[in-house]
Design a protein around this motif. Sequence first.
Motif, short mmCIF file in Angstrom:
data_model
loop_
_atom_site.label_atom_id
_atom_site.label_comp_id
_atom_site.label_asym_id
_atom_site.label_seq_id
_atom_site.Cartn_x
_atom_site.Cartn_y
_atom_site.Cartn_z
N MET A 1 0.83 -1.09 0.17
CA MET A 1 0.27 0.28 -0.09
C MET A 1 1.31 1.06 -0.24
O MET A 1 2.04 0.99 1.03
CB MET A 1 -1.07 -0.18 1.17
CG MET A 1 -1.54 1.03 1.57
SD MET A 1 -3.28 0.83 3.02
CE MET A 1 -1.90 1.43 4.41
N VAL A 3 1.44 5.51 0.97
CA VAL A 3 0.39 6.87 1.28
C VAL A 3 1.48 7.60 1.17
O VAL A 3 2.91 7.47 1.12
CB VAL A 3 0.71 5.99 3.03
CG1 VAL A 3 0.13 7.32 3.92
CG2 VAL A 3 0.71 5.04 3.02
N THR A 4 1.13 8.72 0.34
CA THR A 4 1.29 10.49 0.15
C THR A 4 1.45 10.93 1.59
O THR A 4 1.06 10.96 2.76
CB THR A 4 0.42 10.97 -0.22
OG1 THR A 4 -0.28 9.87 -1.47
CG2 THR A 4 1.33 11.98 -1.62
N VAL A 5 3.02 10.89 1.81
CA VAL A 5 3.29 11.46 3.29
C VAL A 5 3.14 13.47 2.53
O VAL A 5 3.89 13.48 2.02
CB VAL A 5 5.00 11.17 3.65
CG1 VAL A 5 5.06 11.74 5.07
CG2 VAL A 5 4.94 9.91 4.04
N VAL A 6 2.70 13.72 3.31
CA VAL A 6 2.09 15.19 3.36
C VAL A 6 3.26 16.02 4.18
O VAL A 6 3.02 15.68 5.53
CB VAL A 6 0.50 15.23 3.79
CG1 VAL A 6 1.07 17.33 3.43
CG2 VAL A 6 0.31 15.08 2.55
N THR A 7 4.04 16.73 3.66
CA THR A 7 4.87 17.25 4.63
C THR A 7 4.62 19.18 4.79
O THR A 7 5.87 19.75 4.76
CB THR A 7 6.35 17.03 3.88
OG1 THR A 7 6.59 17.24 2.38
CG2 THR A 7 6.84 15.71 4.27
N ARG A 8 3.37 19.27 4.34
CA ARG A 8 3.35 20.82 3.93
C ARG A 8 3.28 21.15 5.40
O ARG A 8 2.15 20.25 6.22
CB ARG A 8 2.30 21.21 3.02
CG ARG A 8 2.02 22.29 3.12
CD ARG A 8 0.69 22.52 2.79
NE ARG A 8 -0.67 21.78 3.24
CZ ARG A 8 -1.37 22.00 3.46
NH1 ARG A 8 -1.47 22.90 4.39
NH2 ARG A 8 -2.01 21.62 3.70
N VAL A 9 3.41 21.79 6.21
CA VAL A 9 3.57 22.30 7.76
C VAL A 9 1.39 23.25 6.80
O VAL A 9 2.43 24.39 6.09
CB VAL A 9 4.52 22.97 8.04
CG1 VAL A 9 4.04 23.65 9.51
CG2 VAL A 9 6.00 22.01 7.83
N ASP A 12 0.64 29.04 8.97
CA ASP A 12 0.46 29.64 10.13
C ASP A 12 2.06 29.98 10.61
O ASP A 12 1.76 29.96 12.39
CB ASP A 12 -0.51 30.38 10.87
CG ASP A 12 -1.12 29.39 11.10
OD1 ASP A 12 -2.66 29.72 12.10
OD2 ASP A 12 -1.44 28.24 10.69
N THR A 13 2.51 28.46 10.32
CA THR A 13 3.19 27.55 11.82
C THR A 13 4.97 27.89 10.84
O THR A 13 4.87 27.82 9.93
CB THR A 13 2.75 27.14 12.13
OG1 THR A 13 1.44 25.86 12.07
CG2 THR A 13 3.86 25.39 13.18
N VAL A 14 5.54 28.80 11.77
CA VAL A 14 7.07 28.89 11.27
C VAL A 14 7.55 27.70 12.46
O VAL A 14 7.21 27.88 13.72
CB VAL A 14 7.54 30.06 11.91
CG1 VAL A 14 8.87 30.74 11.39
CG2 VAL A 14 5.97 31.44 11.93
N ARG A 15 8.80 27.28 11.75
CA ARG A 15 9.35 26.30 12.43
C ARG A 15 10.03 27.19 13.51
O ARG A 15 10.95 27.29 13.28
CB ARG A 15 9.82 25.28 11.56
CG ARG A 15 10.80 24.15 11.92
CD ARG A 15 10.11 22.76 12.75
NE ARG A 15 10.62 22.49 13.07
CZ ARG A 15 11.08 21.79 14.74
NH1 ARG A 15 10.07 23.29 15.10
NH2 ARG A 15 11.51 21.39 15.37
N PRO A 112 6.19 20.67 18.84
CA PRO A 112 7.09 20.68 18.00
C PRO A 112 8.32 20.81 18.62
O PRO A 112 9.35 20.92 17.95
CB PRO A 112 6.89 20.71 16.53
CG PRO A 112 5.70 21.99 16.76
CD PRO A 112 5.39 21.40 18.80
#
Lengths: 269, 311
Positions: A1, A3-9, A12-15, A112
């Motif tokens: 299977m 699964v697309t891993v979405v890495t978009r944050v 309005d979030t600043v790392r 985080p």
Amino acid sequence: MSVTVVTRVEPDTVRPGFVRDTVTIFLREFQLVLRDPFSLIFSLLQPLVFLGLFAPLLAGSLSSDALGGESPLTWFLPGVVVMIALFGTGSTGANLLYELMTGSYERVLATPVSRPAILVGRALKELAPLVVQAVIITLAALPFGVRFSPAGVVVGLAILGVFGVGLGALSYALGLASRNREWLFWGVQQTLIFPLLILSGMMLPLESGPGWMQAAATVNPLTYVVNAERAAFTGALADPAILHGAIAATLTCAVGLVVGVRAVLRSAG
Amino acid sequence: MILTEDLRRTFRRRGAVVEAVRGISLRVERGELVAVLGPNGAGKSTLLRMLTTLLRPTAGTAQVAGVDVVADPAGVRQRIGYVGQGNAGGHHHRVLDELVTQGALYGRTRAAARRRAGELMEALELRGLERRTVASLSGGQRRRMDVAIGLVHRPGLLFLDEPTTGMDPQARANLWEHITRLRREMDTTVVLTTHYLDEADAMAERIVVVDHGEVIADAGSAALRARHAEDRIVLEVDEPATVKDLVDGATVVGFRVELRLADGARVLPGLLARLERAGVTVHAAHLHEASLDDVFLALTGRSLREEGAAA
Ligand SMILES: Nc1ncnc2c1ncn2[C@@H]1O[C@H](COP(=O)(O)OP(=O)(O)OP(=O)(O)O)[C@@H](O)[C@H]1O
Ligand SMILES: [Mg+2]
């Protein structure tokens, strides 16, 4: 299977990153110090107590030969500064014990926030009063005819700060290992801290001690830090002791952070 | 939003082995509200703590918000909010300070964090407690603060571990209103655990019953009740034996006749009319509709209500 891993944050979030997170954690802890000034005042009195009660005894019982020709205060005061840092950062993990029992530690881990920042921020909080303490000591020594070099004091504090972060991280790891067993933390902490302290020549010179003590002192990183502080406070910035102290502090810091971050990661799994 | 496959977690403590979660496969879609129900020690918190990266699974996989919890825990943490079973605030910290700190931990500027903290103090009725220390709050106030902390960064996926425990009915209702609004306005996905059956019944479209670390039922409340429990009609009459002969499946208990069936509310009026025609005087008629607790009893042989009371 697949699964697309979405890495978009989320937009309005600043790392935040390590430095910002460290500041955030530091401020969270430091708020407590500011709000409870009595503990700060007592911690400022501490060096003065040593200055007033211990130094005269030392002066009476030791010849200045044993102190490498220095006046007792010049020899003794940098040791007091190191001792304060030792006890302060050594108790970093103690404040954690309580948060481990409530959900407060878990809540921070679920964010985080950078893991090393949790350690460094807390250790820096324990170090912060040290700056004020060092200034007080430097000023209080003036009437006794002892002059410390301001630039040297700054260098000394920097070395001590690096060492203190490492020790704080180790204390933090010990706190995590002592989860639900408070006695373990204090037992281990006290068992380690006094031998480290005595075997560094912090309070009493080791030159008059037996050979095995002197040998033990050479493998104690704290010895090099203490020697570096003595050199730094007198302004002898070219003294190799400073370099040795800086290396010992850096190694302690590196080991502390590796052990500490591992402990944090392990506590979460 | 969540996809787990055969998720397991085993604890080893001084030789003792506890299989807290024993192979849970779960799929939760965006916008769903799922209530996880189960007795003490069922593994609910362990499940949530694996999904929130606080515990590493012993085996199995979990994708949360499109991210694998083991491969990229930091990515998961960015995308979720978590209200744990314990209290989130540091004991000596002040309520407002902790909310602002939480915003900063999620990368908000101090000003933005302060603004958001103010909104949440208002929304969760914490106004006036800004400068109080967490230790000085009542249990219910502390719980509301925990929820506020979990909502600071407006997560798209929210995990709540017994969020309403210790809250008074008004605070519970208020929290539910807030969660309902979040879902309506932001399509927030919510996974929560609770011991309040009425709450799960009223709020969740979907109830996942966990026992001994396994999912033993997963459906809507009505479906669960229809499948696993029966309504009960109890009639108080003078001659129970006569009634027993008139009604199929009835049993006699003292001066009462008991009847177990589905859809009792619809059957009861007809039944009473039939008995009246037969000349039986019914002194009282009780209808006990199947509850989630009955479902629980049927599934596990234990009552959740008793466990809840004992806890
Ligand atoms: N850190 C741990 N070490 C050892 N055992 C643990 C640990 N955490 C949980 N357990 C055990 O795992 C099982 C499941 O615990 P869990 O906290 O997930 O239950 P729960 O369903 O959340 O219960 P409750 O309703 O009481 O909150 C229990 O038997 C518990 O004792
Ligand atoms: Mg639990």
